[in-house]
Enzyme design. Structure first.
Site: not given
Ligand code: NAD
Ligand code: UDP
Length: 338
Positions: A11, A31, A80, A84, A124, A126, A148, A152
Site C-alpha cells: 500500500y 517484494d 517497507f 503489519k 509507526s 505505535t 507488532y 517496530k
Molecule cells: P503492506 O502489507 O501493504 O506492504 C508491505 C509489503 O511488504 C507487502 O507488499 C508484502 O508483500 C511485503 N513483504 C512482507 N514481508 C516481506 C518479506 N519478508 N520479504 C519481501 N516482501 C515482504 O503494508 P503497508 O501498509 O504498505 O505498510 C508498509 C510498512 O509501513 C510496514 O512496515 C508497516 O508496518 C508500516 N506501517 C504501516 C501503517 C499502516 O497503517 N498501513 C502504519 C504504520 C506503519
C-alpha cells in the site's frame, strides 16, 4: 543508481514508488507478494509510464537479496517490507518477530556488504505506546503493547545500534500516524485481505456493500464526541515524506527520527460523517464496546518534520475520503478480478 524499495508492491510502498518514478528516480522493488499483487506493477506503469525493476523475493533470503545488490546499483533503501496487523501479531508472534526482524537483519547485512548505508525505515506511531499524551513528540520514550509494536520498537533500536557501531550509516526512522486514502487516479490503493482491522478500509467495504455495518469501538472516551481520535494522513502526503527523508539522509549522516502525521486529530464519527458527505453514501454503524488496547487519542506533533524536512501534509480529511472511495468503487475487489 537506483532506490531499492522493499515492500514496494504494498500500500504505502506503491504510492512512494509512483512519486519516486515521477521525479525521475530509478526504482528497484523487492517484494514477496505475501500481502500484495503483481498487478500493482501494471498500475504503476499506467500512472507513471514507467515500470520499475521487480524481484519477487523474500528479503530474509540473503542469497536472493545479495543477487539483487549484485545486479543493480543501489544508492539507498526505503524499507517497507513487513507484516503489519496488530491482531494477527498477537495470534502469531513468532511469525511476526521472524518476518519483521529477520528480514531487516538480512537487509542490513547485505547493505553493509555492498556499502549501501542509507536507509529510510517504516516505523509507526505505535512505538509511543499507551502512556504518552498527545501531541506526541519524537523525544518521548517508546514502548509497545503487542508483538507488532515490539517489532517496530526493536527495529528502531537495532538501526540506532547499527549507527552507533558505524557512523557512516544514515538512517531515517519515520513514525507514520494513520495512513488512509489512495492515489487520485484510483489505480492503486489499500487492498486488505479478509476482514479489515482498520477503520477506513472497513468504512470503504461498508460503502461498497461488502459489509453490512461498521462497529464503532466505544463512544465513552474523553474526546469531542466520545469516539477514538486519530491523526489520519493521506498516503500520497506520506509518500512525499519519504522523498524528503531520502534527501535528508543524503545530506547528513545520523539517525533522524520524524513523526509523519498532520498534527490534527479526527474522531471516528467525524471521519464517518466526512465520508458520507463527500461521497453521498450512508455508512450504517452501531456503537459497540471499546476495542482492547485502544488509546482514546493519538495525534502527532508534526513540527520536527516541518522544520527539518520542510514537509507537511497538504491533503484534507475530505480528500482522503474522496480518494478512498474513488479507489474502492473502481476496484471493488481490490487487485483481485472477482
Ligand atoms: P503492506 O502489507 O501493504 O506492504 C508491505 C509489503 O511488504 C507487502 O507488499 C508484502 O508483500 C511485503 N513483504 C512482507 N514481508 C516481506 C518479506 N519478508 N520479504 C519481501 N516482501 C515482504 O503494508 P503497508 O501498509 O504498505 O505498510 C508498509 C510498512 O509501513 C510496514 O512496515 C508497516 O508496518 C508500516 N506501517 C504501516 C501503517 C499502516 O497503517 N498501513 C502504519 C504504520 C506503519
Ligand atoms: N475503529 C472502529 N471500528 C473499526 C475499526 C476501528 O471504531 O472497525 C476505531 C478504533 O477504535 C480507533 C479508530 O477507529 O479509535 C482508528 O482505528 P484503526 O484500527 O484504523 O487505527 P489505530 O487504532 O491502529 O490507530
Amino acid at each position: 543508481m537506483s532506490i531499492l524499495v522493499t515492500g514496494g508492491a504494498g500500500y504505502i510502498g506503491s504510492h512512494t514508488v509512483v512519486e519516486l518514478l515521477n521525479m525521475g528516480k530509478d526504482v528497484v522493488i523487492v517484494d514477496n507478494l505475501s500481502n500484495s499483487s503483481i498487478l500493482v506493477l501494471d498500475r504503476i506503469k499506467e500512472i507513471t509510464g514507467k515500470r520499475p525493476e521487480f524481484y519477487q523475493i523474500d528479503i530474509s533470503n540473503k542469497e536472493l537479496l545479495r543477487n539483487v545488490f549484485e545486479k543493480e546499483k543501489i544508492e539507498a533503501v526505503i524499507h517497507f517490507a513487513g507484516f503489519k496487523a496488530v491482531d494477527e501479531s498477537v495470534k502469531y508472534p513468532v511469525m511476526y518477530y521472524e518476518n519483521n526482524i529477520m528480514s531487516t537483519l538480512s537487509l542490513i547485512e547485505i547493505m553493509t556488504e555492498y556499502d549501501v548505508k542509507k536507509i529510510v525505515f517504516s516505523s509507526s506511531a505505535t512505538v509511543y505506546g499507551i502512556n504518552n499524551p498527545s501531541p506526541l513528540v519524537e523525544e518521548m520514550p517508546t514502548s509497545a503493547t503487542n508483538p507488532y509494536g515490539y517489532t517496530k520498537v526493536m527495529l528502531e533500536q537495532i538501526l540506532k545500534d547499527v549507527y552507533v557501531a558505524d557512523s557512516d550509516w544514515s538512517i531515517a526512522l519515520l513514525r507514520y500516524f494513520n495512513p488512509i486514502g489512495a492515489h487520485e487516479s484510483g489505480m492503486i490503493g489499500e487492498n486488505p485481505l479478509g476482514i479489515p482491522n482498520n477503520l477506513m478500509p472497513f468504512i470503504a467495504q461498508v460503502a461498497i456493500g461488502k459489509r453490512q455495518e461498521l462497529s464503532v469501538f466505544g463512544n465513552d472516551y474523553d474526546t469531542v464526541d466520545g469516539t477514538g481520535v486519530r491523526d489520519y494522513i493521506h498516503v500520497v502526503d506520506l509518500a512525499f515524506g519519504h522523498i524528503k527523508a531520502l534527501e535528508k539522509i543524503s545530506e547528513s549522516k545520523k539517525v533522524h527520527i520524524y513523526n509523519l502525521g498532520s498534527g490534527v486529530g479526527t474522531s471516528v464519527l467525524e471521519l464517518i460523517k466526512t465520508f458520507e458527505v463527500e461521497n453521498k453514501i450512508q455508512i450504517p454503524y452501531k456503537i459497540v464496546p471499546r476495542r482492547a488496547g485502544d488509546v482514546a487519542i493519538c495525534f502527532a506533533n508534526a513540527d520536527k518534520a516541518l522544520n527539518e524536512l520542510n514537509w507537511k501534509t497538504t491533503k484534507t480529511i475530505a480528500d482522503m475520503c474522496r480518494d478512498t472511495w474513488n479507489w474502492q468503487s473502481k476496484n471493488p475487489n481490490g487487485y483481485r478480478q472477482s
